[in-house]
Scaffold this motif. Structure first.
Motif, PDB file in Angstrom:
ATOM      1  N   SER A  16      -7.573   9.572  -0.023  1.00  0.00           N
ATOM      2  CA  SER A  16      -7.574  10.145   1.318  1.00  0.00           C
ATOM      3  C   SER A  16      -8.745  11.102   1.442  1.00  0.00           C
ATOM      4  N   ARG A  71      -2.574   4.707  -2.930  1.00  0.00           N
ATOM      5  CA  ARG A  71      -3.087   5.834  -2.153  1.00  0.00           C
ATOM      6  C   ARG A  71      -2.813   7.135  -2.895  1.00  0.00           C
ATOM      7  N   GLU A 103     -13.591   7.150   3.217  1.00  0.00           N
ATOM      8  CA  GLU A 103     -12.316   6.467   3.025  1.00  0.00           C
ATOM      9  C   GLU A 103     -12.517   4.959   2.997  1.00  0.00           C
ATOM     10  N   GLN A 149      -7.212   3.863  -3.128  1.00  0.00           N
ATOM     11  CA  GLN A 149      -7.678   4.466  -1.879  1.00  0.00           C
ATOM     12  C   GLN A 149      -7.471   5.970  -1.955  1.00  0.00           C
ATOM     13  N   ARG A 204     -12.245   1.997  -0.502  1.00  0.00           N
ATOM     14  CA  ARG A 204     -11.408   0.806  -0.539  1.00  0.00           C
ATOM     15  C   ARG A 204     -12.207  -0.455  -0.814  1.00  0.00           C
ATOM     16  N   SER A 239       0.835  -1.192   0.000  1.00  0.00           N
ATOM     17  CA  SER A 239       0.000   0.000   0.000  1.00  0.00           C
ATOM     18  C   SER A 239       0.872   1.244   0.000  1.00  0.00           C
TER      19      SER A 239
END
Length: 433
Positions: A371, A340, A378, A369, A382, A306
């Motif tokens: 932020s 991310r 959030e 993902q 995901r 990640s």
């Protein structure tokens, strides 16, 4: 008395299009080796032998070959049905398998005495009494009544499960007492010291979620809408309770004798972060003596990474680049990559594939993902629909109704849960017919 506790084999599972046959074949061969090396008296598989109620033919062949191989070791085998298993599929050959030292309890039967089994030691003498309790389907324990609230259904099911355990445990105690009396009478006839006779340990099984148990991504909820988890304190006072359903090995409620063995292979990416095991359980003087985890080898490496693209590149080089700690020869590592960052990248897939080019990996899933200050947003970013249960989807939809009062919400949830249970029962009946 020595038993080996395992569960949740999920033979026949396909993981994101990948067969697990090679891993399962290697695990079963390894398990035979452990039975022989440790001179195990009985192997208990606490549910979810198969991944579906209609397992593929190769999964059935693995199962049948394992039973034949285990027979040669002198070890007994007890198979309990789980929520993934079909009762009719497990029971179709149980009379034949009984001749091979295998007892199969796929579901609740009309005679509760079927769920009390005397486990023999290798010398043929009784070693323990087993309360062989499989996954308890609500329709086998309770009747649904119109107008019941979700809370009432939960309480009724919890009480029914507790009553079932009490009935089987009391029968097991009676069997144990009868065996002890017979042993003492035999000792008296032979002039042996009857005081040397000790009660046999009682072992119980179960396939359910216990309060406080750690779930993983691959675990399907049981008793949707009626009972989320069963309290560990409600189990009868068995010497050891061998549980299945949760895929992470763990003790329950701070009680070392109530254990999930966990699945022998990682069935989701989040399970790959911990080691897998089976449990070697020893009894002495009629009581639990020692529990020894046996680590299961990893035949198919899985890994989750990640970060943003820059961080991912560094992690990939550290793990899989030249001289990396996971670049040794062997099967390609299955990867899950979570990217991310706020920037929307329309070419995310080719960028990730470029990062892993030439590395001993195969990317099975890429997730994005974003932020955000809102934790719920959030979390939703995901998730995919495959990761949500039907109940989760319904709850998310209700959460959008800002003006709905709690009474209406509770009524809708109760009605939905009741309908969902009826559909699930109908599907199970179809599979078993």
């Amino acid at each position: 008395m020595r038993i080996l506790h395992s569960s949740d084999w999920h033979l026949g599972q396909h993981f994101m299009g990948k067969s697990r046959e090679t891993e399962h074949r290697a695990f079963l061969a390894w398990l035979i080796e452990q039975v022989q090396a440790h001179q195990v008296d009985a192997l208990i598989v606490a549910g979810d032998l198969f991944d579906t109620g209609t397992p593929p033919s190769y999964a059935r062949r693995l199962y049948n070959q394992f039973i034949a191989d285990l027979r040669l070791t002198g070890c007994q085998l007890v198979i309990l049905g789980g929520n993934h298993d079909s009762v009719s599929t497990l029971h179709e050959s149980r009379e034949l398998l009984a001749c091979l030292g295998t007892r199969v309890i796929g579901g609740v039967t009309t005679d509760p005495r079927d769920q009390v089994i005397v486990l023999q030691q290798r010398d043929g003498t009784p070693g323990a009494v087993l309360c062989a309790i499989p996954y308890l389907r609500p329709r086998d324990l309770i009747e649904s009544h119109a107008g019941e609230s979700t809370l009432q259904k939960r309480q009724a099911l919890s009480e029914a499960i507790g009553h079932h355990y009490t009935v089987i445990y009391d029968m097991a105690r009676q069997v144990r007492d009868d065996l002890q009396s017979a042993q003492q009478a035999s000792g008296a006839v032979l002039g042996a010291d009857s005081a040397a006779s000790v009660p046999l340990p009682i072992i119980a099984t179960g396939h359910l979620t216990c309060v406080g148990g750690q779930l993983s991504e691959s675990v399907r909820e049981l008793y949707i809408g009626t009972l989320e988890a069963y309290p560990a304190g409600a189990f009868p006072p068995a010497d050891y309770i061998a549980l299945g359903h949760l895929h992470r090995a763990q003790a329950v409620g701070g009680e070392s004798h109530i254990r999930y063995s966990g699945s022998p292979i990682a069935l989701s990416f989040d399970e790959s972060r911990g080691s897998k095991q089976v449990l070697l359980v020893d009894f002495a003087a009629g009581k639990l003596d020692e529990i020894t985890p046996l680590a299961v080898p990893v035949w198919q490496p899985m890994h989750s990474l990640s970060g943003n693209l820059t961080e991912l590149e560094a992690q990939l080089q550290a793990h899989f680049g030249d001289g990396g700690d996971e670049a040794a020869a062997g099967p390609l590592t299955w990867l899950e990559i979570e990217v991310r960052g706020d920037d929307y990248l329309s070419d995310l897939q080719p960028r990730v594939q470029q990062l892993v080019e030439g590395m001993p990996v195969e990317v099975l899933r890429i997730r994005r993902q974003r932020s955000a200050s809102n934790i719920a947003l959030e979390r939703d970013s995901r998730e995919t629909l495959q990761e949500l249960s039907v109940h989760d989807v319904f709850e998310r939809r209700l959460a959008l109704e800002e003006n709905m009062d709690e009474i209406t919400r509770e009524r809708l949830v109760g009605a939905f849960d009741s309908l969902l249970q009826q559909i699930q029962d109908g599907d199970q009946n179809t599979c078993e017919s």
